[in-house]
Design an enzyme around this catalytic site. Structure first.
Site, PDB file in Angstrom:
ATOM      1  N   GLN A   3      36.761  41.780  39.678  1.00 50.69           N
ATOM      2  CA  GLN A   3      37.818  42.711  40.100  1.00 50.69           C
ATOM      3  C   GLN A   3      37.659  43.128  41.563  1.00 50.69           C
ATOM      4  O   GLN A   3      38.088  44.214  41.959  1.00 50.69           O
ATOM      5  CB  GLN A   3      37.830  43.941  39.189  1.00 50.69           C
ATOM      6  CG  GLN A   3      38.411  43.666  37.815  1.00 50.69           C
ATOM      7  CD  GLN A   3      39.892  43.275  37.881  1.00 50.69           C
ATOM      8  OE1 GLN A   3      40.638  43.737  38.733  1.00 50.69           O
ATOM      9  NE2 GLN A   3      40.312  42.416  36.975  1.00 50.69           N
ATOM     10  N   SER A   4      37.055  42.292  42.378  1.00 50.24           N
ATOM     11  CA  SER A   4      36.841  42.627  43.790  1.00 50.24           C
ATOM     12  C   SER A   4      38.154  42.926  44.518  1.00 50.24           C
ATOM     13  O   SER A   4      39.049  42.071  44.583  1.00 50.24           O
ATOM     14  CB  SER A   4      36.138  41.449  44.468  1.00 50.24           C
ATOM     15  OG  SER A   4      36.199  41.576  45.872  1.00 50.24           O
ATOM     16  N   ASN A   5      38.248  44.131  45.069  1.00 46.37           N
ATOM     17  CA  ASN A   5      39.408  44.467  45.913  1.00 46.37           C
ATOM     18  C   ASN A   5      39.357  43.641  47.190  1.00 46.37           C
ATOM     19  O   ASN A   5      40.385  43.232  47.735  1.00 46.37           O
ATOM     20  CB  ASN A   5      39.368  45.945  46.321  1.00 46.37           C
ATOM     21  CG  ASN A   5      39.378  46.865  45.116  1.00 46.37           C
ATOM     22  OD1 ASN A   5      40.262  46.777  44.267  1.00 46.37           O
ATOM     23  ND2 ASN A   5      38.387  47.748  45.026  1.00 46.37           N
TER      24      ASN A   5
END
Ligand SMILES: *Cc1c(COP(=O)(O)O)cnc(C)c1O
Length: 319
Positions: A75-77
């Site tokens: 879920q890396s922004n």
């Protein structure tokens, strides 16, 4: 002191981002709390990585890259914003992410799918394995490629947040405290170096949301970024403060973090996220309650974005 010299960058986002007071929260906490809206940087859902990417992608373009690799958790922004920014300038993003966390088509995975981004997952705990894989995939493609590290947190990315302090000074603000989330380190290191250069009476506190050795990481990034800027200053561990707000673990909601997310939403109509900004704001609330802020001091909270996480991370875990 030598003249500070910022490297060239691309113009990708919308800057300067607004700064405003959080009146209801200031009343509640009995302190003057301001917010820097880096959740409104103008790409994707906004966020801190855009300032780093303006420098990193300029460098990628200069070096003739056609493919841009980066990495992070599922879920890396940062990975989502790298894909959005790379697309915008006509480069092909390839994300090689740790197979860890929420890999379903939710939150940032959904956004990457909407953008048609190539996402690969690797079942490893080591970013070094992933950097090796990037070289394999890059070489096999036959095209020039550029590797951006996790979080964009190398010396050049860090310069983006030195620039942010300069921007706030140019907006007419002098803060006594700056508070931010610390995940891979570049944002905090940039703010701490920026404060030394442009807001010398300001104390910067990083709210750690992971368990890496952030004292060493921050000092190293500050030193390396100072070199790029031609800033002849001494960097010490005592230049900044760190507080552990990780709670049950990286990317797992915490009770205090959830309360902070709700407080900001209810009182100010601004959404934080459970992984970074909620935990960081919980740290600010804790400092206010411990009497760390004086009545006449101005406190700046960096809203570093992360909205995607709200739609993917289970906040029930922090109950
Ligand atoms: C990456 C990120 C951070 C942390 O910044 P680092 O430079 O990696 O320490 C904070 N907030 C959000 C929303 C992020 O995506």
């Amino acid at each position: 002191m030598n003249a500070i010299c910022f490297p060239e960058k691309l113009s990708l986002g919308l800057f300067p981002t607004p700064v405003h007071e959080l009146k209801n929260i200031s009343n509640e906490l009995g302190a003057q709390i301001y917010i820097k809206r880096d959740d409104m940087t103008g790409i994707g859902l906004g966020g801190n990585k855009v300032r780093k990417l303006e420098y990193l992608l300029y460098d990628a373009k200069e070096k003739g890259a056609r493919i841009v690799f980066t990495t992070g958790g599922a879920q890396s922004n940062h990975a989502m914003l790298t894909a959005a920014a790379a697309n915008k300038i006509g480069m092909t993003p390839i994300l090689i992410l740790k197979k860890k966390g929420v890999t379903e088509k939710k939150g940032n995975q959904l956004l990457e799918s909407v953008m048609g981004t190539e996402v690969r997952f690797m079942d490893t705990n080591s970013y070094d394995d992933i950097y090796v894989e990037m070289d394999k995939v890059g070489s096999a493609s036959g095209m020039p490629y550029y590797k951006i590290p996790c979080g964009g947190s190398n010396a050049l990315g860090t310069v983006g947040y030195v620039d942010c302090v300069r921007e706030m000074r140019d907006q007419g603000y002098m803060f006594d405290h700056i508070i931010c989330a610390e995940g891979s380190g570049g944002t905090m290191a940039g703010l701490a170096l920026g404060a030394k250069l442009f807001m010398p009476d300001c104390r910067v506190t990083g709210m750690m949301v992971d368990t890496d050795p952030f004292d060493e990481i921050t000092v190293r990034l500050m030193k390396e970024a100072a070199k790029i800027l031609n800033a002849d200053i001494e960097i010490k561990r005592s230049d900044f403060d760190l507080i552990d707000m990780c709670g049950p673990g990286y990317a797992i909601a915490s009770e205090e973090g959830n309360k902070a997310v709700s407080m900001m939403a209810e009182k100010e109509g601004i959404f934080l996220d459970p992984v970074y900004t909620g935990k960081a704001f919980a740290g600010l609330i804790q400092m206010a309650k411990e009497g760390k802020f004086k009545k006449d001091e101005k406190i700046l909270f960096l809203h570093s974005g992360g909205a995607g996480g709200l739609f993917a991370i289970d906040m029930e875990d922090g109950k």
